[in-house]
Design a protein around this motif. Sequence first.
Motif, PDB file in Angstrom:
ATOM      1  N   THR A 120       0.806  -1.246  -0.019  1.00 49.84           N
ATOM      2  CA  THR A 120       0.095  -0.028   0.083  1.00 49.84           C
ATOM      3  C   THR A 120       0.803   1.280  -0.048  1.00 49.84           C
ATOM      4  O   THR A 120       1.755   1.331   0.871  1.00 49.84           O
ATOM      5  CB  THR A 120      -0.739  -0.017   1.360  1.00 49.84           C
ATOM      6  OG1 THR A 120      -1.377  -1.397   1.490  1.00 49.84           O
ATOM      7  CG2 THR A 120      -2.105   1.117   1.134  1.00 49.84           C
ATOM      8  N   LYS A 122       1.091   5.823  -1.115  1.00 45.48           N
ATOM      9  CA  LYS A 122       0.621   7.013  -1.468  1.00 45.48           C
ATOM     10  C   LYS A 122       1.254   7.594  -2.749  1.00 45.48           C
ATOM     11  O   LYS A 122       2.426   7.521  -2.654  1.00 45.48           O
ATOM     12  CB  LYS A 122       0.518   7.994  -0.230  1.00 45.48           C
ATOM     13  CG  LYS A 122      -0.286   7.616   0.821  1.00 45.48           C
ATOM     14  CD  LYS A 122      -0.523   8.883   1.815  1.00 45.48           C
ATOM     15  CE  LYS A 122      -1.343   8.468   2.950  1.00 45.48           C
ATOM     16  NZ  LYS A 122      -2.192   9.326   3.604  1.00 45.48           N
ATOM     17  N   GLN A 132      -3.671   9.866  -3.633  1.00 44.39           N
ATOM     18  CA  GLN A 132      -4.104   8.502  -3.573  1.00 44.39           C
ATOM     19  C   GLN A 132      -3.491   7.391  -2.745  1.00 44.39           C
ATOM     20  O   GLN A 132      -2.416   7.591  -2.972  1.00 44.39           O
ATOM     21  CB  GLN A 132      -4.224   7.993  -4.950  1.00 44.39           C
ATOM     22  CG  GLN A 132      -5.506   7.852  -5.655  1.00 44.39           C
ATOM     23  CD  GLN A 132      -5.668   7.399  -7.183  1.00 44.39           C
ATOM     24  OE1 GLN A 132      -4.604   7.032  -8.017  1.00 44.39           O
ATOM     25  NE2 GLN A 132      -6.936   7.586  -7.765  1.00 44.39           N
ATOM     26  N   THR A 133      -4.175   6.866  -2.204  1.00 46.42           N
ATOM     27  CA  THR A 133      -3.686   5.569  -1.462  1.00 46.42           C
ATOM     28  C   THR A 133      -4.044   4.349  -2.347  1.00 46.42           C
ATOM     29  O   THR A 133      -5.263   4.265  -2.622  1.00 46.42           O
ATOM     30  CB  THR A 133      -4.160   5.425  -0.128  1.00 46.42           C
ATOM     31  OG1 THR A 133      -4.090   6.663   0.762  1.00 46.42           O
ATOM     32  CG2 THR A 133      -3.507   4.161   0.574  1.00 46.42           C
ATOM     33  N   VAL A 134      -3.062   3.657  -2.936  1.00 42.46           N
ATOM     34  CA  VAL A 134      -3.237   2.630  -3.725  1.00 42.46           C
ATOM     35  C   VAL A 134      -2.702   1.117  -3.223  1.00 42.46           C
ATOM     36  O   VAL A 134      -1.689   1.406  -2.604  1.00 42.46           O
ATOM     37  CB  VAL A 134      -2.909   2.646  -5.369  1.00 42.46           C
ATOM     38  CG1 VAL A 134      -3.518   3.870  -5.962  1.00 42.46           C
ATOM     39  CG2 VAL A 134      -1.347   2.986  -5.334  1.00 42.46           C
ATOM     40  N   GLN A 135      -3.573   0.280  -3.475  1.00 38.87           N
ATOM     41  CA  GLN A 135      -2.991  -1.212  -3.070  1.00 38.87           C
ATOM     42  C   GLN A 135      -2.693  -1.977  -4.136  1.00 38.87           C
ATOM     43  O   GLN A 135      -3.443  -2.192  -5.024  1.00 38.87           O
ATOM     44  CB  GLN A 135      -4.020  -1.807  -2.123  1.00 38.87           C
ATOM     45  CG  GLN A 135      -3.616  -2.530  -1.000  1.00 38.87           C
ATOM     46  CD  GLN A 135      -4.771  -2.699   0.159  1.00 38.87           C
ATOM     47  OE1 GLN A 135      -5.817  -3.161  -0.236  1.00 38.87           O
ATOM     48  NE2 GLN A 135      -4.304  -2.540   1.173  1.00 38.87           N
TER      49      GLN A 135
ATOM     50  N   ARG B 216      -5.114  -2.943 -11.903  1.00 41.46           N
ATOM     51  CA  ARG B 216      -4.575  -3.852 -10.855  1.00 41.46           C
ATOM     52  C   ARG B 216      -4.220  -2.968  -9.410  1.00 41.46           C
ATOM     53  O   ARG B 216      -3.931  -3.762  -8.435  1.00 41.46           O
ATOM     54  CB  ARG B 216      -3.099  -3.948 -11.312  1.00 41.46           C
ATOM     55  CG  ARG B 216      -2.976  -4.833 -12.748  1.00 41.46           C
ATOM     56  CD  ARG B 216      -3.387  -6.165 -12.404  1.00 41.46           C
ATOM     57  NE  ARG B 216      -3.155  -7.009 -13.668  1.00 41.46           N
ATOM     58  CZ  ARG B 216      -2.059  -7.579 -14.083  1.00 41.46           C
ATOM     59  NH1 ARG B 216      -0.880  -7.347 -13.288  1.00 41.46           N
ATOM     60  NH2 ARG B 216      -2.025  -8.396 -15.192  1.00 41.46           N
ATOM     61  N   LEU B 217      -4.451  -1.717  -9.550  1.00 42.92           N
ATOM     62  CA  LEU B 217      -4.155  -0.975  -8.171  1.00 42.92           C
ATOM     63  C   LEU B 217      -5.665  -0.731  -7.454  1.00 42.92           C
ATOM     64  O   LEU B 217      -6.538  -0.226  -8.493  1.00 42.92           O
ATOM     65  CB  LEU B 217      -3.280   0.137  -8.391  1.00 42.92           C
ATOM     66  CG  LEU B 217      -2.028  -0.086  -9.132  1.00 42.92           C
ATOM     67  CD1 LEU B 217      -1.126   1.405  -9.384  1.00 42.92           C
ATOM     68  CD2 LEU B 217      -1.088  -0.703  -8.216  1.00 42.92           C
ATOM     69  N   LYS B 218      -6.067  -1.015  -6.462  1.00 42.70           N
ATOM     70  CA  LYS B 218      -7.100  -0.894  -5.821  1.00 42.70           C
ATOM     71  C   LYS B 218      -6.956   0.506  -5.129  1.00 42.70           C
ATOM     72  O   LYS B 218      -6.023   0.895  -4.329  1.00 42.70           O
ATOM     73  CB  LYS B 218      -7.412  -1.811  -4.949  1.00 42.70           C
ATOM     74  CG  LYS B 218      -8.502  -1.550  -4.003  1.00 42.70           C
ATOM     75  CD  LYS B 218      -8.911  -2.770  -3.252  1.00 42.70           C
ATOM     76  CE  LYS B 218     -10.206  -2.661  -2.219  1.00 42.70           C
ATOM     77  NZ  LYS B 218      -9.758  -3.178  -0.975  1.00 42.70           N
ATOM     78  N   VAL B 219      -7.866   1.393  -5.581  1.00 45.01           N
ATOM     79  CA  VAL B 219      -7.764   2.888  -4.955  1.00 45.01           C
ATOM     80  C   VAL B 219      -8.369   2.701  -3.725  1.00 45.01           C
ATOM     81  O   VAL B 219      -9.511   2.770  -3.400  1.00 45.01           O
ATOM     82  CB  VAL B 219      -8.262   4.029  -5.844  1.00 45.01           C
ATOM     83  CG1 VAL B 219      -8.197   5.342  -5.086  1.00 45.01           C
ATOM     84  CG2 VAL B 219      -7.635   3.924  -6.991  1.00 45.01           C
ATOM     85  N   VAL B 220      -7.601   2.961  -2.660  1.00 45.62           N
ATOM     86  CA  VAL B 220      -8.216   2.874  -1.085  1.00 45.62           C
ATOM     87  C   VAL B 220      -8.761   4.064  -0.575  1.00 45.62           C
ATOM     88  O   VAL B 220      -9.713   4.173   0.080  1.00 45.62           O
ATOM     89  CB  VAL B 220      -7.215   2.160  -0.019  1.00 45.62           C
ATOM     90  CG1 VAL B 220      -7.642   2.048   1.186  1.00 45.62           C
ATOM     91  CG2 VAL B 220      -6.105   1.018  -0.694  1.00 45.62           C
ATOM     92  N   ALA B 221      -8.093   5.079  -0.980  1.00 42.52           N
ATOM     93  CA  ALA B 221      -8.454   6.400  -0.763  1.00 42.52           C
ATOM     94  C   ALA B 221      -7.968   7.521  -1.409  1.00 42.52           C
ATOM     95  O   ALA B 221      -7.004   7.309  -2.284  1.00 42.52           O
ATOM     96  CB  ALA B 221      -8.063   6.500   0.964  1.00 42.52           C
ATOM     97  N   THR B 222      -8.683   8.829  -1.606  1.00 44.66           N
ATOM     98  CA  THR B 222      -8.381   9.726  -2.363  1.00 44.66           C
ATOM     99  C   THR B 222      -8.419  11.080  -1.387  1.00 44.66           C
ATOM    100  O   THR B 222      -9.669  11.181  -0.979  1.00 44.66           O
ATOM    101  CB  THR B 222      -9.103  10.160  -3.534  1.00 44.66           C
ATOM    102  OG1 THR B 222      -9.114   8.671  -4.167  1.00 44.66           O
ATOM    103  CG2 THR B 222      -8.618  11.351  -4.374  1.00 44.66           C
ATOM    104  N   GLU B 223      -7.447  11.796  -1.133  1.00 41.48           N
ATOM    105  CA  GLU B 223      -7.388  12.800  -0.110  1.00 41.48           C
ATOM    106  C   GLU B 223      -7.039  14.229  -0.950  1.00 41.48           C
ATOM    107  O   GLU B 223      -6.236  14.199  -1.510  1.00 41.48           O
ATOM    108  CB  GLU B 223      -6.687  12.557   1.046  1.00 41.48           C
ATOM    109  CG  GLU B 223      -6.686  11.213   1.579  1.00 41.48           C
ATOM    110  CD  GLU B 223      -5.332  10.972   2.421  1.00 41.48           C
ATOM    111  OE1 GLU B 223      -5.184  11.251   3.439  1.00 41.48           O
ATOM    112  OE2 GLU B 223      -4.465  10.236   2.042  1.00 41.48           O
TER     113      GLU B 223
END
Lengths: 306, 250
Positions: A120, A122, A132-135, B216-223
Amino acid sequence: MSVLLLAEVAGGALALDATAKSASAASALGPVTALVCGPAEAAATAAGIAGIDKVLHCADDSVANGLAENLSALILQLAGGVTHIVAPATNSGKNVLPRVAALLDAMVITDVTKVLDANTFKRPIYAGNAIQTVQSQDAVKVLSIRTAAFEAAATGNAAPVETVTLSDAPALSAHLEDMVVKSDRPELSSAKVVVSGGRGVGSEADFALISGLADKLGAAVGASRAAVDSGFAANDLQVGQTGKVVAPDLYVAVGISGAIQHLAGMKDSKVIVAINKDEDAPIFQVADYGLVADLFDAVPELTGTL
Amino acid sequence: MKVLVPVKRVIDYNVKVRVKADGSGVDLANVKMSMNPFDEISVEAAIRMKEAGVASEVVVVSIGDAKSMETLRTALAMGADRGIMIEAPEATEIEPLAVAKILKAVVDEEQPQLVIAGKQAIDNDMNATGQMLAALLGWGQATFASALEIADGKAQVTREVDGGLQKIEVALPAIVTTDLRLNEPRYASLPNIMKAKKKPVAEKTAADYGVDTTPRLKVVATEEPAGREAGIKVGSVGELVEKLKERALV
Ligand SMILES: Cc1cc2nc3c(=O)[nH]c(=O)nc-3n(C[C@H](O)[C@H](O)[C@H](O)COP(=O)(O)OP(=O)(O)OC[C@H]3O[C@@H](n4cnc5c(N)ncnc54)[C@H](O)[C@@H]3O)c2cc1C
Ligand SMILES: Nc1ncnc2c1ncn2[C@@H]1O[C@H](COP(=O)(O)O)[C@@H](O)[C@H]1O
């Protein structure tokens, strides 16, 4: 978990700041093996960075100039069992990492500003107007590190150095020449102080005002896109969304309006000073100290006072 | 020589985006959209090659929802010969890896000698698609081009690199990605905008090429990024120096 870190080599020497900052990001992910393509001294310098457990040194001509096809072949050759492949988000890192990622059928994650855990991260999007935070679910994570967002790892380490060679260079491209200007000033991406000039400076000759102030402050010189496009400053001095990202202790913007693309490259500086004759210039919205003045009066006075 | 230019529909570079209040992404409702500025530079480069007799045909391709057709029409109005519209999720939602896979299939079909992509899309700021496409094709790449010349089956490219400029040579077929200084793109004239409406555009879908566009990338948050504290205006150079001295910056 284990990390392969591509060290940054520039002008025949290790770029210590970029490599040490990427090493501190990488060492949060597991043991780090650094790949150094360049002279032996560069490998020795990398071996001194804390958090680097081993150095692989490649002195082959085929990878000396960062040609992406050859360099990505070498990285793939060495990446067996590795969970993360990391490089600083410099132009050389940006050139090669997506190629490596595609060869591994992984999605590259560029300009990482924070490592939250092994999967994970940023990263900024839209010129830094959103984070964005990406996993990632890919088997191998391929990341470029925005060095301005990380502290440099310490030096004084003595990691072992092993020699490697590229067994099979694709040879799809050839290096012809470098047109690199050597400067005695600090390097832009790692300088503690940066003085940047924009279109307001007006000409290449008058850009000497910017370099004069920079020299007085022991600073690096930067520029807006307009200043580069107009030929006042070299392309590698462009600060911004599509240029270099800097976060010095002090950033002085002279004759720069403060377009979002410029702010993207400097708004994380600790202290920002803006000198602009237009009191409504957007640069003043991010400046800690704004001086509404004609730069042709203010800059000579400032340089004279310091 | 056929030249393929991928063009992406993105938020206009003048718009300052805002993060949605619920953190689910950025607000793109009623926002002005345009062709990615680097793609305008690529289209311009390709058209100039055609005008110089180096290129025989300029094909533009856009991947995204139906609105990407506007972006294709803009490229055709600038002077490209024909378009390929590949319907997929909204352009900002597709990752460079999926785009590169679709483009690879297009290249296999069209057999261009040169692909000119932008160095970076100004929405996701990824700077990845060109390099990924080169990898998938096993072609050479010349990224961040500020000058480009074709001769003897090779592209000679001046690249913007960290310390200045670097000149390399890539065997064709190859991928070039464009930087800001390569050229200044033209505006489409009104007659050309009208003519562009009649230029052929093939309509396809991502599924036609058998490419899975699932991210492929899961977006967990956008701040929102951390804001800066409001600063002050100083009245003189003397006052500025005093403030900087107080903070031990000079
Ligand atoms: C795809 C894309 C990518 C881009 N990437 C970047 C990037 O990475 N970096 C970047 O910087 N820009 C970038 N830009 C360009 C950006 O949008 C702006 O055009 C640019 O930053 C403007 O540069 P400037 O502030 O020097 O010029 P201007 O906006 O013209 O501002 C000049 C300023 O100087 C002031 N001035 C004039 N004379 C004087 C004087 N005598 N004394 C004091 N002040 C004076 C004026 O008041 C004005 O505010 C990009 C644009 C695009 C489309
Ligand atoms: N959806 C898309 N459709 C067409 N071209 C694209 C698309 N996404 C990316 N590209 C191309 O790839 C370049 C780089 O984009 P990126 O890797 O996303 O920063 C762009 O300038 C385009 O040339």
